[in-house]
Write an enzyme that holds these catalytic residues in place. Structure first.
Site, short mmCIF file in Angstrom:
data_model
loop_
_atom_site.label_atom_id
_atom_site.label_comp_id
_atom_site.label_asym_id
_atom_site.label_seq_id
_atom_site.Cartn_x
_atom_site.Cartn_y
_atom_site.Cartn_z
N GLU A 1 -0.39 -0.12 4.00
CA GLU A 1 -0.79 -0.96 5.13
C GLU A 1 -0.01 -2.28 5.13
OE1 GLU A 1 -5.08 -1.10 5.28
OE2 GLU A 1 -5.20 1.08 5.33
N GLU B 1 -4.90 8.14 3.00
CA GLU B 1 -6.19 7.49 2.73
C GLU B 1 -7.22 7.96 3.75
OE1 GLU B 1 -7.43 3.01 2.39
OE2 GLU B 1 -5.58 3.34 1.29
C1 GAL Z 1 -7.80 0.47 3.12
C2 GAL Z 1 -6.87 -0.10 2.04
C3 GAL Z 1 -7.46 0.10 0.66
C4 GAL Z 1 -8.89 -0.34 0.64
C5 GAL Z 1 -9.68 0.41 1.68
C6 GAL Z 1 -11.13 0.03 1.71
O1 GAL Z 1 -7.47 0.00 4.38
O2 GAL Z 1 -5.63 0.52 2.10
O3 GAL Z 1 -6.71 -0.62 -0.29
O4 GAL Z 1 -8.90 -1.70 0.91
O5 GAL Z 1 -9.13 0.11 2.94
O6 GAL Z 1 -11.76 0.54 2.86
#
Ligand code: GAL
Length: 819
Positions: free
Chosen positions: A416, A493
């Site tokens: 991100e 993710e």
């Molecule tokens: C994502 C991020 C992670 C963590 C996660 C929590 O956007 O890449 O590192 O922060 O959110 O929801």
């Protein structure tokens, strides 16, 4: 339901010491023991050998000072992202005697990771600084060593404490080694193993060795491959004498293929010879497997389509912080492996060398991520401030350290990333391509999120597009596929779901609506706009069966009904329905410290809690990802004063069908067709049992039983015999049980521990996200009936007796053997 799978731990231990050479002139020593530590800034006088450090604390590495401290909301300078534990400046010193055998040799020190901003001195001479806290490095001590005592001093500067978006740890939290070799030696991470040709009947591999050779001596590079029994299966012929690097080739007939199901590793032995004398040697695990990535079939391993059943993991491990003993790491990876997980994303930084070696030998694929953001900091004091000066050096070290591991299948250059440029992305990708053959992705590089490259036109320089949270939104994958049918993609993710172990609610909870994350408070996107972007999760009951849980807004339900945008089930169904999508890496695996607002020490993103105790979601994944017959039912069966009320009983299985029985009476059988099985049961105290069948045969069962009042403590241990002086760790999972041994699911008992004999206390934990107790104290309150005690063997063999007591419970004695 419990089962154990035999994992080859013997091999693992061999490779943990893979650097240790048997070459006559070369030696690699662990340099972890007998350091001195001072928390605070001592000033430059501490770098001098004669400095009096007698009042400093003696300790062995690896060491994380933050995890030893107390939680404070503001006084420590760390925040909700980096975890409310103390940061600051710490000094380490180690005095050691010169060994006359070192005369005429090269002596180097290797640090596998120091968090953060380290500077190292030998006898008052600065050897260098390293801002990055996750990268390994080495320094040459030779010119500064003297006969008699020598002193290494290390300053660790975490005084700007907002260095991470998660709990990072502080100190020399990974191993240190001393390399003693002839002046001509193999460079640090100086062996590059590559499979050039890979056919069913043979493989040709090359071994590219970089040599440090100040006096330009003539040497020869010789390599061989050993199989598991130590037999040589290939040997390089050698190319004659060289003075700098050399590349040799080897051919292996019918190579055994590496895969998660068959994590077959060979030992690569790489030697430098001067005449007939071996002057340096490196041993590493290597493997043979083919990787293919495509927008048609997603991902193929050894020619077969494989879906990535992945999790995102942080490098820390709860009560031990960043200084994770091998036994603790192994325990965690074994849990994931037994869940059916086949891949791990190292979010968002390089992990310890042991991690990759364990993944090689246990059969876990790695999406190896080196960075979070780039040149613009994401946390005020993070690596973004050092990126421009250091990225190339750090990422080169990262690639060279890890590129021989068969477990590593892909690289990720960021997560991100925002406020950066396509040029930086391109430079990073080019660096990875210049040093390795694996493809490069980026977490959250999807078309609508991440850095500001014009994704409408292209995806920058990436080989594979990585989807974070937006991949979970209604229709996003479909839209991407329609617009970019020839682009490879992986869900880096997806999904983000929440659970608190032992907590249940029968009405669905959405993060943005019901428990906004710290960064969502005041977010302009309101629920009514967001709702249409989420996949509905129906309530399990009209009236909440667990209204009492609403009292704690920091706990989320262990049914698959607390989420950001999508449930676990729906996410996996979608991932399976897209042949072009390589698979998914869920956020996250274990609960991790940090990224949670006071009074929480961690969030509930994990499918395993921060004390490494599985939540119900663990078993849901097991039903989706593992082929081993399993069944798991939830919730627990102690619902005092709720007789007659309807409780949804949910069963996860991968068998053909499940019969549910309440107090021996069948409540019916349901076939398993890929979704969770639900029975609405009027509650009646007693026993509720799930019997899972293949055809007509019952193959596995699970049982929940009503508990009466707490009586004593039951325990399970990962091992009962520890080896003295090795750092072995026993993990005791303690449960408060009634007179019949049934777990009391609401027990909140303060347990005290008395240790006698050859163990020391490493940490305690209970998994409760809002319990901010010190980890190094000999007591712990049980959370939802359970807590964990971590004990490390001392150097003395003998017996250890652990007495567990509390005011109300019958005392328990546990014995461990220290051999
Ligand atoms: C994502 C991020 C992670 C963590 C996660 C929590 O956007 O890449 O590192 O922060 O959110 O929801």
């Amino acid at each position: 339901m419990k089962y154990t799978r035999k994992l080859n731990y013997k091999w693992l231990l061999l490779f943990l010491f893979c650097y240790i050479s048997n070459a006559e002139a070369a030696e690699v020593l662990r340099f972890d023991s007998r350091w001195k530590f001072y928390l605070g800034d001592k000033g430059q006088e501490a770098i001098q050998p004669g400095y009096n450090d007698s009042d400093w604390r003696a300790l062995d590495l690896p060491h994380d000072w933050s995890i030893e401290g107390a939680y404070e909301q503001t006084a420590n300078g760390t925040d909700w992202q980096s975890g409310f534990l103390p940061a600051g400046i710490g000094w380490y010193r180690k005095t050691f005697s010169y060994d006359p055998d070192w005369n005429g040799k090269k002596v180097r020190i290797q640090f596998d990771g120091i968090y953060l901003n380290s500077e190292v001195w030998i006898n008052g001479h600065s050897l260098g600084k390293r801002p990055n806290g996750y990268i390994g490095f080495e320094y040459d001590l030779t010119p500064y060593l003297k006969t008699g005592d020598n002193c290494i001093a290390v300053k660790v500067d975490q005084s700007k404490p907002l260095t991470g978006r998660w709990y990072t740890g502080s100190g020399i939290y990974r191993h240190v080694y001393l390399h003693v070799s002839s002046p001509v030696h193999i460079g640090y991470s100086g062996v590059y193993f590559n499979v050039d040709t890979f056919l069913p009947d043979k493989a040709v591999c090359s071994v590219d060795v970089s040599i440090v050779n100040p006096a330009e001596e003539m040497v020869q590079v010789v390599s061989c491959l050993l199989d598991k029994s130590g037999q040589t299966v290939a040997r390089s012929s050698g190319t004659g004498n060289v003075v700098s690097g050399d590349k040799v080739e080897m051919e292996v007939v019918y190579p055994e293929r590496w895969s998660p199901d068959n994590p077959f590793v060979y030992t690569l032995v790489c030697q430098l010879k001067k005449g007939e004398t071996v002057v340096d040697e490196v041993r590493q695990p290597v493997g043979f497997r083919s990787l293919a990535f495509s927008p048609e079939f997603g991902f193929k391993l050894n020619g077969k389509v494989v879906k990535l059943k992945g999790v995102c993991d942080h490098h820390t491990a709860g009560a031990v912080g960043a200084a994770v003993p091998e036994d603790v790491l192994y325990y965690r990876l074994k849990l994931l492996k037994e869940m059916g997980c086949n891949a791990i994303r190292t979010a968002h930084n390089p992990f310890s060398p042991e991690f990759y070696t364990m993944c090689d030998t246990m059969g876990l694929m790695v999406l190896n991520e080196g960075l979070d953001g780039w040149n613009t900091p994401k946390a005020a004091d993070d690596y973004g401030n050092y990126f421009e000066e250091w990225w190339e050096k750090d990422m080169t070290a990262f690639i060279k350290r890890d590129r021989n591991h068969p477990s590593v299948i892909m690289w990720s250059i960021g997560n991100e990333v925002y406020k950066s440029s396509a040029e930086i992305q391109c430079n990073l990708v080019n660096l990875f391509h210049s040093l390795d053959t694996r493809p490069v992705t980026q977490g959250g590089a999807d078309p609508t999120r991440g850095m500001s490259v014009d994704y409408k036109k292209n995806f920058g320089s990436l080989d594979i597009v990585g989807f974070n949270g937006n991949g979970e939104e209604v229709g996003e994958f479909e839209k991407f596929r329609k617009n970019f049918p020839s682009v490879c993609a992986v869900a880096t993710e997806v999904p983000h779901t929440y659970q608190t172990r032992g907590v249940y609610r029968t009405k669905t909870q959405w993060r943005r609506r019901d428990f906004p994350a710290p960064w969502e408070q005041g977010d302009p996107v309101k629920w009514d706009q967001f709702e249409k972007r989420v996949y509905p999760i129906p309530d399990l009951t009209d009236e909440e069966f667990f209204p009492e849980e609403a009292a704690n807004p920091y706990y989320q339900s262990s049914y698959d009904n607390a989420s950001v945008r999508i449930s676990i089930r729906k996410s996996w169904q979608r991932t399976c329905s897209f042949p072009w999508l390589m698979g998914e890496f869920r956020w996250g695996s274990f609960d991790y410290l940090g990224e949670a607002a006071w009074p929480q020490r961690c969030g509930n993103f994990g499918i395993i809690d921060v004390a490494a105790m599985p939540k119900d979601a663990y078993f849901l994944y097991q039903s989706l990802w593992s082929d081993k017959p399993m069944v798991h039912l939830l919730p627990h069966w102690t619902h005092t004063r709720k007789e007659g009320q309807i409780v949804p009983v949910v069963v996860y299985t991968n068998c053909d069908s499940v019969e549910l029985l309440l107090n021996g009476v069948s409540l019916g059988t349901q076939p398993y067709e890929g979704e969770q099985l639900v029975w609405k049961v009027p509650y009646k105290a007693g026993k509720i049992e799930a019997r899972a069948k293949m055809g007509h045969e019952i193959v596995v069962t699970d049982l929940q039983q009503t508990a009466s009042s707490p009586y004593t403590v039951a325990f399970s241990a990962n091992k009962s015999v520890l080896r003295a002086g090795t750092g072995d760790v026993a993990r005791l999972e303690l449960g408060v049980v009634d007179k019949d041994g049934v777990l009391c699911p609401y027990a909140s008992e303060e347990l005290s521990f008395e240790l006698e004999g050859s163990v020391r206390l490493l940490g305690v934990d209970n998994g409760d996200p809002v319990d901010m107790f010190p980890y190094k104290q000999p007591r712990c309150r049980t959370f939802r009936g359970k807590c964990v005690l971590l004990l490390q063997a001392t150097d003395t063999p003998g017996t250890a007796v652990i007495t567990v007591w509390s005011d109300k419970l019958k005392e328990k004695k546990i014995t461990l053997d220290i051999k």
